[in-house]
Write a protein that holds these residues in place. Sequence first.
Motif, PDB file in Angstrom:
ATOM      1  N   HIS A 131       0.835  -1.195   0.000  1.00  0.00           N
ATOM      2  CA  HIS A 131       0.000   0.000   0.000  1.00  0.00           C
ATOM      3  C   HIS A 131       0.869   1.244   0.000  1.00  0.00           C
ATOM      4  O   HIS A 131       1.967   1.207   0.530  1.00  0.00           O
ATOM      5  CB  HIS A 131      -0.919  -0.014   1.225  1.00  0.00           C
ATOM      6  N   PRO A 132       0.408   2.336  -0.566  1.00  0.00           N
ATOM      7  CA  PRO A 132      -0.898   2.537  -1.173  1.00  0.00           C
ATOM      8  C   PRO A 132      -1.050   1.660  -2.408  1.00  0.00           C
ATOM      9  O   PRO A 132      -0.070   1.330  -3.066  1.00  0.00           O
ATOM     10  CB  PRO A 132      -0.935   4.018  -1.521  1.00  0.00           C
ATOM     11  N   ALA A 163     -15.519  -1.903 -10.364  1.00  0.00           N
ATOM     12  CA  ALA A 163     -15.303  -1.208  -9.096  1.00  0.00           C
ATOM     13  C   ALA A 163     -13.805  -0.951  -8.975  1.00  0.00           C
ATOM     14  O   ALA A 163     -13.001  -1.852  -9.214  1.00  0.00           O
ATOM     15  CB  ALA A 163     -15.802  -2.038  -7.926  1.00  0.00           C
ATOM     16  N   PHE A 164     -13.473   0.281  -8.657  1.00  0.00           N
ATOM     17  CA  PHE A 164     -12.068   0.681  -8.517  1.00  0.00           C
ATOM     18  C   PHE A 164     -11.877   1.279  -7.129  1.00  0.00           C
ATOM     19  O   PHE A 164     -12.683   2.085  -6.675  1.00  0.00           O
ATOM     20  CB  PHE A 164     -11.690   1.719  -9.577  1.00  0.00           C
ATOM     21  N   TYR A 165     -10.797   0.858  -6.476  1.00  0.00           N
ATOM     22  CA  TYR A 165     -10.482   1.367  -5.147  1.00  0.00           C
ATOM     23  C   TYR A 165      -9.026   1.823  -5.111  1.00  0.00           C
ATOM     24  O   TYR A 165      -8.164   1.232  -5.762  1.00  0.00           O
ATOM     25  CB  TYR A 165     -10.652   0.271  -4.088  1.00  0.00           C
ATOM     26  N   LEU A 166      -8.788   2.849  -4.309  1.00  0.00           N
ATOM     27  CA  LEU A 166      -7.431   3.248  -3.960  1.00  0.00           C
ATOM     28  C   LEU A 166      -7.319   3.088  -2.455  1.00  0.00           C
ATOM     29  O   LEU A 166      -8.279   3.346  -1.717  1.00  0.00           O
ATOM     30  CB  LEU A 166      -7.159   4.703  -4.346  1.00  0.00           C
ATOM     31  N   THR A 167      -6.155   2.642  -1.997  1.00  0.00           N
ATOM     32  CA  THR A 167      -5.923   2.523  -0.561  1.00  0.00           C
ATOM     33  C   THR A 167      -4.780   3.441  -0.165  1.00  0.00           C
ATOM     34  O   THR A 167      -3.929   3.798  -0.982  1.00  0.00           O
ATOM     35  CB  THR A 167      -5.571   1.071  -0.156  1.00  0.00           C
ATOM     36  N   GLY A 168      -4.761   3.796   1.113  1.00  0.00           N
ATOM     37  CA  GLY A 168      -3.678   4.604   1.646  1.00  0.00           C
ATOM     38  C   GLY A 168      -2.578   3.721   2.195  1.00  0.00           C
ATOM     39  O   GLY A 168      -2.686   2.490   2.189  1.00  0.00           O
ATOM     40  N   PRO A 169      -1.510   4.337   2.693  1.00  0.00           N
ATOM     41  CA  PRO A 169      -0.394   3.563   3.255  1.00  0.00           C
ATOM     42  C   PRO A 169      -0.811   2.672   4.426  1.00  0.00           C
ATOM     43  O   PRO A 169      -0.160   1.672   4.705  1.00  0.00           O
ATOM     44  CB  PRO A 169       0.592   4.641   3.727  1.00  0.00           C
ATOM     45  N   ASP A 170      -1.917   3.022   5.090  1.00  0.00           N
ATOM     46  CA  ASP A 170      -2.396   2.221   6.221  1.00  0.00           C
ATOM     47  C   ASP A 170      -3.342   1.097   5.800  1.00  0.00           C
ATOM     48  O   ASP A 170      -3.982   0.465   6.631  1.00  0.00           O
ATOM     49  CB  ASP A 170      -3.090   3.118   7.249  1.00  0.00           C
ATOM     50  N   ALA A 171      -3.447   0.827   4.505  1.00  0.00           N
ATOM     51  CA  ALA A 171      -4.255  -0.258   3.931  1.00  0.00           C
ATOM     52  C   ALA A 171      -5.757  -0.032   4.088  1.00  0.00           C
ATOM     53  O   ALA A 171      -6.537  -0.970   4.027  1.00  0.00           O
ATOM     54  CB  ALA A 171      -3.858  -1.619   4.491  1.00  0.00           C
ATOM     55  N   THR A 172      -6.171   1.217   4.278  1.00  0.00           N
ATOM     56  CA  THR A 172      -7.600   1.520   4.296  1.00  0.00           C
ATOM     57  C   THR A 172      -7.992   2.162   2.977  1.00  0.00           C
ATOM     58  O   THR A 172      -7.179   2.792   2.297  1.00  0.00           O
ATOM     59  CB  THR A 172      -7.988   2.468   5.452  1.00  0.00           C
TER      60      THR A 172
END
Length: 189
Positions: A73-74, A157-166
């Motif tokens: 992540h991200p 469906a497309f997602y982006l995550t942050g460095p904290d895996a959320t």
Amino acid sequence: MNILIALVIILAVITAGHLAITLGLIRRLRAHTDLLDQLADTTDMLLPTGTPTPAFTTGTLDGAAITQADLRHPAAIALLAVDCPHCRVNLPEFVAYVRGAGFPRDQVLAVVTVDENTDPTARRDMLDALTPVATVVCEPAADGAVTTAFDNQAFPAFYLTGPDATITTGSHAVRKLPNTTTIPTPAHH
């Protein structure tokens, strides 16, 4: 002369009928486009921002096992169905997006779903497009591990995550993802 007039009238009636059918099809296509735009604008069927990346265990196209903990992540995550026309439209945009944003391959997860009626050529084309830029998972449409974990209700469906895996962003269209210039590459653990 009467035959010529009759033929002209018949052709005019046929032409008017074709015109009416064409206008009806255009109206339906516009309605369909509006529905797709509404889907792209809604996030009701997506996991909300702040949700931890859901737990899953599956295998990649390369035959390796992968879990949500293996994803760096991200990250960018795409849930696509080969039989979904909107997915095929978004496919080149997603590939360009992750390349342009600087996502390394191990920070991109692409999940491609198929069913028994999926065209093998369309499947191969989608997998070939994604393999250079993503860790690719191909799973059944009905009960795939990743799509089930994400409680996916609509493709794409497309997602982006942050460095904290959320999850930081979710969308049904690549064009709705935020403009990202460069993705920081995290240090290896």
